[in-house]
Design a protein around this motif. Structure first.
Motif, PDB file in Angstrom:
ATOM      1  N   ASP A 366       4.877   7.144   1.246  1.00  0.00           N
ATOM      2  CA  ASP A 366       4.223   5.955   2.024  1.00  0.00           C
ATOM      3  C   ASP A 366       2.815   5.914   1.613  1.00  0.00           C
ATOM      4  O   ASP A 366       1.789   6.676   1.609  1.00  0.00           O
ATOM      5  N   VAL A 367       2.182   4.764   0.723  1.00  0.00           N
ATOM      6  CA  VAL A 367       1.038   4.703   0.144  1.00  0.00           C
ATOM      7  C   VAL A 367       0.557   3.212   0.826  1.00  0.00           C
ATOM      8  O   VAL A 367       1.096   2.154   0.570  1.00  0.00           O
ATOM      9  N   LYS A 368      -0.679   3.412   1.496  1.00  0.00           N
ATOM     10  CA  LYS A 368      -1.373   1.978   1.966  1.00  0.00           C
ATOM     11  C   LYS A 368      -2.582   1.704   1.538  1.00  0.00           C
ATOM     12  O   LYS A 368      -3.434   2.777   1.098  1.00  0.00           O
ATOM     13  N   CYS A 369      -2.968   0.632   1.486  1.00  0.00           N
ATOM     14  CA  CYS A 369      -4.479   0.180   0.922  1.00  0.00           C
ATOM     15  C   CYS A 369      -5.116  -0.278   2.335  1.00  0.00           C
ATOM     16  O   CYS A 369      -4.783  -0.843   3.500  1.00  0.00           O
ATOM     17  N   VAL A 370      -6.370   0.583   2.892  1.00  0.00           N
ATOM     18  CA  VAL A 370      -6.969   0.686   3.900  1.00  0.00           C
ATOM     19  C   VAL A 370      -8.300   0.472   3.814  1.00  0.00           C
ATOM     20  O   VAL A 370      -9.023   0.891   2.880  1.00  0.00           O
ATOM     21  N   SER A 371      -8.772  -0.391   4.815  1.00  0.00           N
ATOM     22  CA  SER A 371     -10.075  -1.003   4.433  1.00  0.00           C
ATOM     23  C   SER A 371     -11.126   0.130   5.116  1.00  0.00           C
ATOM     24  O   SER A 371     -10.657   0.855   5.770  1.00  0.00           O
ATOM     25  N   ASN A 372     -12.302  -0.186   4.978  1.00  0.00           N
ATOM     26  CA  ASN A 372     -13.387   0.835   5.553  1.00  0.00           C
ATOM     27  C   ASN A 372     -13.413   0.773   6.916  1.00  0.00           C
ATOM     28  O   ASN A 372     -14.235   1.571   7.701  1.00  0.00           O
ATOM     29  N   LEU A 373     -12.672  -0.027   7.880  1.00  0.00           N
ATOM     30  CA  LEU A 373     -12.751  -0.419   9.101  1.00  0.00           C
ATOM     31  C   LEU A 373     -11.188   0.432   9.731  1.00  0.00           C
ATOM     32  O   LEU A 373     -10.980   0.634  11.078  1.00  0.00           O
ATOM     33  N   GLY A 374     -10.483   0.891   8.714  1.00  0.00           N
ATOM     34  CA  GLY A 374      -9.225   1.661   9.216  1.00  0.00           C
ATOM     35  C   GLY A 374      -8.193   0.901   9.166  1.00  0.00           C
ATOM     36  O   GLY A 374      -6.959   1.284   9.546  1.00  0.00           O
ATOM     37  N   ASP A 375      -8.212  -0.559   8.825  1.00  0.00           N
ATOM     38  CA  ASP A 375      -7.176  -1.442   8.805  1.00  0.00           C
ATOM     39  C   ASP A 375      -6.232  -1.626   7.485  1.00  0.00           C
ATOM     40  O   ASP A 375      -6.781  -1.440   6.657  1.00  0.00           O
ATOM     41  N   ILE A 376      -4.982  -1.597   7.634  1.00  0.00           N
ATOM     42  CA  ILE A 376      -4.032  -1.820   6.656  1.00  0.00           C
ATOM     43  C   ILE A 376      -4.348  -3.191   6.127  1.00  0.00           C
ATOM     44  O   ILE A 376      -4.150  -4.025   6.727  1.00  0.00           O
ATOM     45  N   VAL A 377      -4.725  -3.423   4.759  1.00  0.00           N
ATOM     46  CA  VAL A 377      -4.810  -4.553   3.948  1.00  0.00           C
ATOM     47  C   VAL A 377      -3.933  -4.862   2.864  1.00  0.00           C
ATOM     48  O   VAL A 377      -3.239  -3.777   2.734  1.00  0.00           O
ATOM     49  N   ASP A 378      -3.897  -5.901   2.055  1.00  0.00           N
ATOM     50  CA  ASP A 378      -3.002  -6.236   0.946  1.00  0.00           C
ATOM     51  C   ASP A 378      -3.680  -5.086  -0.077  1.00  0.00           C
ATOM     52  O   ASP A 378      -4.763  -4.752  -0.343  1.00  0.00           O
ATOM     53  N   ASP A 379      -2.640  -4.991  -0.789  1.00  0.00           N
ATOM     54  CA  ASP A 379      -2.805  -4.001  -1.925  1.00  0.00           C
ATOM     55  C   ASP A 379      -3.819  -4.607  -2.877  1.00  0.00           C
ATOM     56  O   ASP A 379      -4.549  -3.612  -3.405  1.00  0.00           O
ATOM     57  N   GLU A 380      -3.899  -5.880  -2.875  1.00  0.00           N
ATOM     58  CA  GLU A 380      -4.913  -6.475  -3.973  1.00  0.00           C
ATOM     59  C   GLU A 380      -6.247  -5.922  -3.475  1.00  0.00           C
ATOM     60  O   GLU A 380      -7.361  -6.185  -4.232  1.00  0.00           O
ATOM     61  N   GLU A 381      -6.645  -5.706  -2.175  1.00  0.00           N
ATOM     62  CA  GLU A 381      -8.100  -5.450  -1.780  1.00  0.00           C
ATOM     63  C   GLU A 381      -8.437  -4.091  -2.473  1.00  0.00           C
ATOM     64  O   GLU A 381      -9.711  -3.638  -2.443  1.00  0.00           O
ATOM     65  N   CYS A 382      -7.486  -3.072  -3.007  1.00  0.00           N
ATOM     66  CA  CYS A 382      -7.886  -1.835  -3.263  1.00  0.00           C
ATOM     67  C   CYS A 382      -7.632  -1.984  -5.081  1.00  0.00           C
ATOM     68  O   CYS A 382      -7.011  -2.814  -5.607  1.00  0.00           O
ATOM     69  N   ASN A 383      -8.261  -1.098  -5.521  1.00  0.00           N
ATOM     70  CA  ASN A 383      -8.294  -1.152  -7.158  1.00  0.00           C
ATOM     71  C   ASN A 383      -6.737  -0.506  -7.576  1.00  0.00           C
ATOM     72  O   ASN A 383      -6.466   0.696  -7.384  1.00  0.00           O
ATOM     73  N   MET A 384      -6.008  -1.270  -8.113  1.00  0.00           N
ATOM     74  CA  MET A 384      -4.619  -0.999  -8.541  1.00  0.00           C
ATOM     75  C   MET A 384      -4.441   0.174  -9.434  1.00  0.00           C
ATOM     76  O   MET A 384      -3.475   0.795  -9.766  1.00  0.00           O
ATOM     77  N   LYS A 385      -5.570   0.358 -10.312  1.00  0.00           N
ATOM     78  CA  LYS A 385      -5.489   1.167 -11.354  1.00  0.00           C
ATOM     79  C   LYS A 385      -5.615   2.616 -10.725  1.00  0.00           C
ATOM     80  O   LYS A 385      -5.246   3.620 -11.371  1.00  0.00           O
ATOM     81  N   LEU A 386      -6.117   2.798  -9.459  1.00  0.00           N
ATOM     82  CA  LEU A 386      -6.313   3.956  -8.767  1.00  0.00           C
ATOM     83  C   LEU A 386      -5.001   4.431  -7.875  1.00  0.00           C
ATOM     84  O   LEU A 386      -5.234   5.104  -7.050  1.00  0.00           O
ATOM     85  N   ARG A 387      -4.166   3.364  -7.782  1.00  0.00           N
ATOM     86  CA  ARG A 387      -3.151   3.463  -6.882  1.00  0.00           C
ATOM     87  C   ARG A 387      -2.277   4.715  -7.088  1.00  0.00           C
ATOM     88  O   ARG A 387      -1.677   5.078  -8.160  1.00  0.00           O
ATOM     89  N   PRO A 388      -2.014   5.719  -6.097  1.00  0.00           N
ATOM     90  CA  PRO A 388      -1.094   6.923  -6.217  1.00  0.00           C
ATOM     91  C   PRO A 388       0.157   6.475  -6.159  1.00  0.00           C
ATOM     92  O   PRO A 388       0.495   5.551  -5.654  1.00  0.00           O
ATOM     93  N   ASN A 389       0.855   7.278  -7.051  1.00  0.00           N
ATOM     94  CA  ASN A 389       2.466   6.885  -7.053  1.00  0.00           C
ATOM     95  C   ASN A 389       3.132   7.226  -5.558  1.00  0.00           C
ATOM     96  O   ASN A 389       2.762   8.189  -4.835  1.00  0.00           O
ATOM     97  N   ASP A 390       3.939   6.285  -5.385  1.00  0.00           N
ATOM     98  CA  ASP A 390       4.861   6.154  -4.268  1.00  0.00           C
ATOM     99  C   ASP A 390       6.219   6.538  -4.389  1.00  0.00           C
ATOM    100  O   ASP A 390       7.032   6.442  -3.449  1.00  0.00           O
ATOM    101  N   ILE A 391       6.506   6.638  -5.647  1.00  0.00           N
ATOM    102  CA  ILE A 391       7.994   7.165  -6.047  1.00  0.00           C
ATOM    103  C   ILE A 391       7.733   7.923  -7.219  1.00  0.00           C
ATOM    104  O   ILE A 391       7.063   7.674  -8.251  1.00  0.00           O
ATOM    105  N   GLU A 392       8.515   9.030  -7.358  1.00  0.00           N
ATOM    106  CA  GLU A 392       8.554  10.054  -8.783  1.00  0.00           C
ATOM    107  C   GLU A 392       9.985  10.524  -8.709  1.00  0.00           C
ATOM    108  O   GLU A 392      10.746  10.498  -7.741  1.00  0.00           O
ATOM    109  N   ASN A 393      10.161  11.079 -10.237  1.00  0.00           N
ATOM    110  CA  ASN A 393      11.522  11.732 -10.550  1.00  0.00           C
ATOM    111  C   ASN A 393      11.585  13.212  -9.831  1.00  0.00           C
ATOM    112  O   ASN A 393      10.424  13.704  -9.574  1.00  0.00           O
TER     113      ASN A 393
END
Length: 624
Positions: A366-393
């Motif tokens: 489970d990978v979530k985008c979290v604001s600087n206040l600790g709230d879970i927000v939409d993925d667009e709020e974070c840098n999509m290029k730096l998103r960790p993988n949430d699925i792998e072989n």
């Protein structure tokens, strides 16, 4: 006590919106409106014309947009944002008044651009919009003098006792005795000879109170004194073309001594004329525009501003070549900015177990985008290029494999004579046994075994021939074969009528076939009905590019795309005359006007008229 606009202590008079002291707002007219036209072409579009003499000018964009307001005189001189050059917000002179140009630049602001000016204007001005996106609406408002209104400028510049619009302007309380005094001295009460009354724009001369005594008449002028220029006023600017006026004093003709102006004839005093001064240009300077919005809503971004080399001349700021500002250090045009700290990616769970016990599978987390206040927000709020993988072989190692078999079929392939029985054989992963890991090997068990249900003697059966070639070279097609009813004897076949084998299941005489993929191809529907039955209509159809899997594709050749629309029924319309449909009465037009054609009697009695009306109505609905 307070002083009113008429300069009397204790007066409660104020200047109304028309600029008249003690007025009732009826001496002028407010012109306002909203420009909401939908524009299509990019560029300059005229919005409104500001007439000469307009005051309290307000041109405001109703909401923020990428459009710009522009202003120019009727003579073609650009005042603000002309020639595709965007000026920075500030004050600009034009039309005899000073315009304040505002352009809110805050990200949170929704206010649009605006032009504001007190006026009055001394020429016609045109307001334009540089159209780049849909028009949010432009509100405009200004005040113009009403009919039979005395212009404030005319009051301010006329000489005492000078006729105004054919009448002599006098204070309301002036009596006949005062009028005689005016004629003799050519001045207003309380003024020395040879001076102009001080009248502010929009105000009339102060009323004379009843208890005031008229000023004593000054002595008449003689020719021993005259007016002499003793110097000039200070230049209005230190550079870039200013203005100054000559100063005249009354002097003795013999000694040239300055004396009171009452000794000179005020009517012969020269009128000071404006003279240009300090014509040399002012030093050029960098005109720094406001910063643009930050390129990013969070984290480190960039912002830009416009830097222009400008120079003052003749009370106007002109854009000049940048080399004229080389003696000054040029300010930066770009800068970094950060509105807030961006949200960050957080890994909320560990990897799950692999989806398979052996071989290659997948695992998730489970990978979530979290604001600087600790709230879970939409993925667009974070840098999509730096998103960790949430699925792998995941590779669980090689799997052992075995041959898996079904039981032999119960039925022999031939009802008589030699035939075969079959079973299914497949190599599958064996999670239990410990067979060699390299696979099932080459010793594949047999899938068929012989069988015989006894000799065939006079047996009737269907006989199927070989399949023909596939009907298409690619994609899905069909194959045909001949199926006949025969009687089998020892070494021979006799062909029978098909009904002899009707109790037996007939083998298929047609089957589908697929040789190779065709790739993407154009598909289209049938043509629609023509939009008109005559005089030229059109019909349409839908055309799509589909892949072999019948999904939308973009790989079709555009040159081969079928037409989606074509003309039809181009022949002239010829009315069909029905001999059985005629008007039986001469006044059938009354039946039509009264809308009685809905009744069967009138529809028959006035058949031709009712039919024409029905055709016109159906044609009108068709065009809609």
């Amino acid at each position: 006590q307070s002083i009113g606009c008429d300069d009397y202590l204790g007066s409660d008079k104020v200047i109304d919106k028309c600029g008249i002291c003690g007025g009732d707002n009826t001496a002028c007219k407010v012109v306002s409106g909203v420009f909401k036209h939908t524009l299509t072409n990019l560029g300059y579009h005229k919005i409104v014309e500001i007439p000469e003499g307009a005051t309290k000018i307000n041109i405001t964009e109703m909401s923020k947009s990428n459009n710009y307001l522009a202003l120019r005189s009727r003579s073609g001189r650009s005042i603000i944002n002309g020639n595709w050059a965007i000026d920075r917000p500030g004050r600009y002179e034009g039309g005899g008044t000073m315009f304040t140009y505002k352009r809110p630049n805050e990200i949170s602001s929704t206010a649009g651009e605006s032009f504001l000016a007190d006026g009055p204007t001394n020429e016609v001005l045109d307001v334009y919009m540089i159209h780049q996106q849909p028009n949010p609406g432009i509100h405009y408002e200004y005040i113009i003098p009403g009919d039979n209104v005395i212009s404030p400028q005319l009051l301010a510049h006329r000489r005492p006792g000078e006729p105004l619009n054919g009448q002599l302007g006098m204070p309301e309380s002036t009596n006949h005795e005062d009028e005689d005094l005016h004629r003799e001295t050519d001045t207003l009460p309380g003024q020395s000879a040879g001076t102009f009354p001080v009248i502010q724009p929009g105000r009339f001369p102060s009323h004379q109170r009843e208890n005031q005594v008229p000023a004593v008449q000054p002595p008449r002028q003689n020719r021993e004194h005259n007016w002499k220029q003793i110097g000039k006023t200070e230049c209005t600017t230190t550079c870039g073309k200013g203005s100054q006026y000559p100063v005249f004093h009354c002097v003795n003709r013999i000694t040239h001594e300055e004396v009171s102006e009452s000794y000179c004839d005020s009517s012969t005093k020269p009128i000071p004329e404006e003279e240009a001064c300090n014509l040399f240009p002012c030093p050029a300077f960098w005109d720094i525009g406001e910063w643009s919005e930050c390129s990013k809503t969070c984290g480190l971004g960039m912002q830009h501003r416009q830097i222009l080399c400008r120079q003052m001349y003749a009370n106007r700021t002109l854009t000049v070549q940048q080399y004229r500002c080389h003696h000054l250090e040029k300010p930066e045009t770009t800068s970094t900015c950060q509105l807030k700290i961006c949200s960050e990616w957080q890994i909320r769970t560990e990897w799950t177990s692999c989806s398979v016990p052996c071989g290659v599978g997948q695992r998730t987390r489970d990978v979530k985008c979290v604001s600087n206040l600790g709230d879970i927000v939409d993925d667009e709020e974070c840098n999509m290029k730096l998103r960790p993988n949430d699925i792998e072989n995941c590779d669980m190692g090689p799997c052992a494999k075995s041959w898996f078999l079904t039981e032999w079929s119960d039925r022999c392939s031939a009802e008589c004579g030699d035939g075969v029985r079959t079973r299914s054989v497949v190599c599958m992963t064996n999670h239990v046994s410990s067979l060699p890991l390299e696979g099932c090997g080459n010793n594949r068990p047999s899938e068929t075994t012989p069988c015989n249900n006894g000799p065939c003697a006079g047996k009737v059966e269907w006989f199927a021939g070989g399949w023909t070639q596939c009907s298409t070279e690619c994609g899905s097609g069909t194959q045909q074969r001949e199926v006949i009813c025969v009687r089998k004897t020892e070494g021979n076949f006799d062909v029978l009528n098909s009904y002899e084998c009707s109790y037996l299941e007939k083998p298929p005489s047609q089957q589908s076939c697929y040789l190779k993929p065709c790739g993407s191809k154009w598909f289209h529907t049938e043509w629609s009905t023509c939009s008109k039955s005559c005089e030229g209509g059109f019909r349409v159809r839908e055309v799509r590019c589909l892949s072999d899997e019948m999904t939308a594709s973009s790989q079709c050749d555009p040159q081969l795309k079928p037409e989606e629309k074509e003309p039809c029924n181009t022949q002239d319309c010829t009315p069909e005359i029905d001999e059985n449909c005629k008007d039986k009465y001469y006044n059938c037009n009354v039946v039509v006007q009264a809308r009685l054609c809905v009744y069967t009697y009138y529809k028959t009695a006035c058949c031709a008229s009712c039919t024409r009306v029905a055709n016109r109505q159906s044609g009108f609905l068709g065009r809609r």
